[in-house]
Write a protein that holds these residues in place. Sequence first.
Motif, short mmCIF file in Angstrom:
data_model
loop_
_atom_site.label_atom_id
_atom_site.label_comp_id
_atom_site.label_asym_id
_atom_site.label_seq_id
_atom_site.Cartn_x
_atom_site.Cartn_y
_atom_site.Cartn_z
N MET A 1 -2.54 12.79 -6.61
CA MET A 1 -1.82 12.68 -5.33
C MET A 1 -0.53 11.90 -5.55
SD MET A 1 -3.13 10.94 -1.75
CE MET A 1 -4.45 12.15 -1.51
N THR A 2 0.57 12.41 -5.04
CA THR A 2 1.85 11.73 -5.19
C THR A 2 2.05 10.72 -4.07
OG1 THR A 2 3.04 13.34 -3.84
CG2 THR A 2 2.83 13.83 -6.19
N ALA A 3 3.01 9.81 -4.29
CA ALA A 3 3.33 8.83 -3.24
C ALA A 3 3.78 9.53 -1.98
CB ALA A 3 4.39 7.86 -3.73
N GLN A 4 4.54 10.63 -2.13
CA GLN A 4 5.04 11.35 -0.97
C GLN A 4 3.89 11.90 -0.13
OE1 GLN A 4 7.92 11.55 0.25
NE2 GLN A 4 8.33 13.49 1.26
N SER A 5 2.86 12.44 -0.78
CA SER A 5 1.76 13.03 -0.02
C SER A 5 0.85 11.97 0.58
CB SER A 5 0.94 13.96 -0.93
OG SER A 5 0.31 13.24 -1.98
N ARG A 6 0.88 10.75 0.07
CA ARG A 6 0.08 9.67 0.62
C ARG A 6 0.65 9.14 1.92
NH1 ARG A 6 -3.04 6.41 -3.40
NH2 ARG A 6 -2.91 7.40 -5.43
N LEU A 7 1.94 9.32 2.15
CA LEU A 7 2.63 8.65 3.25
C LEU A 7 2.67 9.52 4.51
CD1 LEU A 7 5.66 7.09 1.34
CD2 LEU A 7 3.62 5.92 2.18
N PRO A 8 2.43 8.91 5.68
CA PRO A 8 2.60 9.64 6.94
C PRO A 8 4.08 9.89 7.19
CG PRO A 8 2.14 7.33 7.37
CD PRO A 8 1.98 7.53 5.89
N GLU A 9 4.36 10.74 8.15
CA GLU A 9 5.74 11.14 8.41
C GLU A 9 6.64 9.95 8.73
OE1 GLU A 9 8.28 14.25 11.27
OE2 GLU A 9 6.13 13.94 11.58
N TRP A 10 6.14 8.98 9.50
CA TRP A 10 7.00 7.85 9.87
C TRP A 10 7.45 7.08 8.65
CZ3 TRP A 10 6.56 2.77 8.67
CH2 TRP A 10 5.29 2.29 8.28
N ALA A 11 6.56 6.95 7.66
CA ALA A 11 6.90 6.19 6.46
C ALA A 11 7.81 6.99 5.53
CB ALA A 11 5.63 5.78 5.73
N ARG A 12 7.67 8.31 5.54
CA ARG A 12 8.58 9.12 4.73
C ARG A 12 10.00 9.06 5.29
NH1 ARG A 12 4.25 12.85 5.06
NH2 ARG A 12 5.45 14.22 6.47
N ASP A 13 10.10 9.00 6.63
CA ASP A 13 11.43 8.95 7.24
C ASP A 13 12.02 7.54 7.25
OD1 ASP A 13 11.61 11.65 7.73
OD2 ASP A 13 10.85 11.52 9.78
N ALA A 14 11.17 6.52 7.22
CA ALA A 14 11.66 5.13 7.24
C ALA A 14 12.49 4.85 5.99
CB ALA A 14 10.49 4.16 7.33
N GLY A 268 9.27 7.63 -1.95
CA GLY A 268 8.31 6.85 -1.17
C GLY A 268 8.09 5.43 -1.64
N TRP A 269 8.75 5.00 -2.72
CA TRP A 269 8.60 3.63 -3.19
C TRP A 269 9.42 2.67 -2.32
CZ3 TRP A 269 13.37 1.75 -4.82
CH2 TRP A 269 14.33 2.71 -5.18
N GLU A 270 9.16 1.37 -2.51
CA GLU A 270 9.82 0.35 -1.68
C GLU A 270 10.32 -0.78 -2.56
OE1 GLU A 270 8.16 -1.57 2.25
OE2 GLU A 270 7.49 -2.71 0.49
N HIS A 271 11.58 -1.13 -2.39
CA HIS A 271 12.17 -2.27 -3.09
C HIS A 271 12.28 -3.43 -2.11
CE1 HIS A 271 14.74 -4.53 -5.85
NE2 HIS A 271 15.53 -4.79 -4.83
N ASN A 272 11.77 -4.61 -2.51
CA ASN A 272 11.87 -5.76 -1.61
C ASN A 272 12.61 -6.91 -2.29
OD1 ASN A 272 9.61 -8.16 -2.13
ND2 ASN A 272 9.00 -6.20 -3.01
N ARG A 273 13.41 -7.62 -1.48
CA ARG A 273 14.17 -8.77 -1.98
C ARG A 273 14.71 -9.54 -0.78
NH1 ARG A 273 19.71 -8.58 -4.56
NH2 ARG A 273 19.77 -10.51 -3.34
N GLY A 274 15.21 -10.74 -1.07
CA GLY A 274 15.85 -11.54 -0.05
C GLY A 274 17.35 -11.29 -0.03
N LEU A 275 18.03 -11.85 0.97
CA LEU A 275 19.48 -11.77 1.01
C LEU A 275 20.10 -12.63 -0.08
CD1 LEU A 275 20.08 -11.72 4.86
CD2 LEU A 275 20.96 -10.02 3.24
N GLY A 276 19.37 -13.68 -0.48
CA GLY A 276 19.76 -14.50 -1.62
C GLY A 276 18.74 -14.32 -2.72
N PHE A 277 18.47 -15.38 -3.48
CA PHE A 277 17.45 -15.31 -4.53
C PHE A 277 16.07 -15.68 -4.01
CE2 PHE A 277 21.18 -16.47 -7.43
CZ PHE A 277 21.39 -15.16 -7.82
N SER A 278 15.99 -16.24 -2.81
CA SER A 278 14.74 -16.72 -2.25
C SER A 278 14.30 -15.86 -1.08
CB SER A 278 14.90 -18.17 -1.78
OG SER A 278 13.71 -18.67 -1.20
N PHE A 279 13.01 -15.90 -0.80
CA PHE A 279 12.48 -15.29 0.42
C PHE A 279 12.44 -16.34 1.53
CE2 PHE A 279 11.06 -12.32 -2.78
CZ PHE A 279 11.14 -11.08 -2.16
#
Length: 400
Positions: A1-14, A268-279
């Motif tokens: 199963m791919t990441a795309q097929s795991r995700l509901p429509e809202w998450a694919r569009d987000a 479908g992947w997600e990159h997370n980070r802060g505006l600076g080096f910290s959260f």
Amino acid sequence: MTAQSRLPEWARDASFGIFVHWGPYSVPAWAEPTGAWGAVPPEEWFAHNAYAEWYANTVRIAGSPAEAHQREEHGGAPYDSFLDRWKAEEYSPSDWAALFAAAGADYVIPVTKHHDGVTLWDAPGSGDLTTVARGPKRDLLAPLADAVRAEGIRFGVYYSGGLDWAFTDFPPLETMEHVDDYRPVDDAYARYATGHVRDLIDRYRPSVIWNDIEWPDAGKADGTLDALMAHYRAVVPDGIVNDRWGTDLWDYRTSEYSHDTQNEAGVGWEHNRGLGFSFGFNQLEDESLTLGPRELARLYADIVSRGGRLLLNIGPKASGEIPAVQRRTLEGISAWMGEVKPLTIGRSPVAADAVTASSPSGEAPWFRAWRVGDRIVVVVDSADTVVTATGEVVRVQLPE
């Protein structure tokens, strides 16, 4: 199963989410701005941690600058004292939600319990390590859930299932090799964490559960994690979970700053980070260390063009005020996001040779592109960039 097929429509569009790290660590609000996670040598990271939300660990490392700062600025007081000093007196969930909505957020994920063990609601079994029992003296999650949903934004939750320094008495983490050794893995913690997350599901019905680092081994072995996920799927059928459970449980993969970039593949992947080096809010991070609107737009376009979503962190002050340097960026990008966000619905990556660009200077210009239906959306850095593609092109320029 791919990441795309795991995700509901809202998450694919987000394409854009807001992370919120807010806790007792927001009182000292201090970390060395040494660099991005994944870019600082691992042998230096923990003693010189750029994450202010890791303050409870960093101050326990003998000889670290954070230990010296805690001694000089706070008289060496125990970390626990920051919970009592945290009042959240300027907390305005409706203001936060309006700001996030104007910036184009599809979903908002606040920290509900970080590694310090303090919960932002009256979590079962947490005693006085909650914002209801001490400090702010109230549930900080429910009003935010209501406010963001009123703006049409989905609500998710972050939970630290892998580390809890209040639940354990391990030494401070000083090397990556000890992360697995210093996390609680037993049945008692598995029951504790499971009770917390089940309560989050039942109370707040989150569209995302963002677990961090790991999940206690006992809970993976005895089937309670599987049962927890079955309960979640029943309560929130279109809910999704990330990939940090230490098992083959995930709806999408994550990367963080310069770490785990191998997960930035496909759709479908997600990159997370802060505006600076910290959260968590770091008082040392000024405009020079914080992404401005143009930099943020460029980052967003790059991630979207490669099939991902951006989860951008906001670190409020202890009072609940969103720092001016962070508000500046969100407000500064709102008009641009209003233009480009509708052009990301139903997107898909384009082939590397589907678009070419040139500039009068002869230098290769920066641009990013993706496909929406029969159109190709191209984000350019400069007004004089000449774009060539097969089919209809929608051109968007980065904000000045």
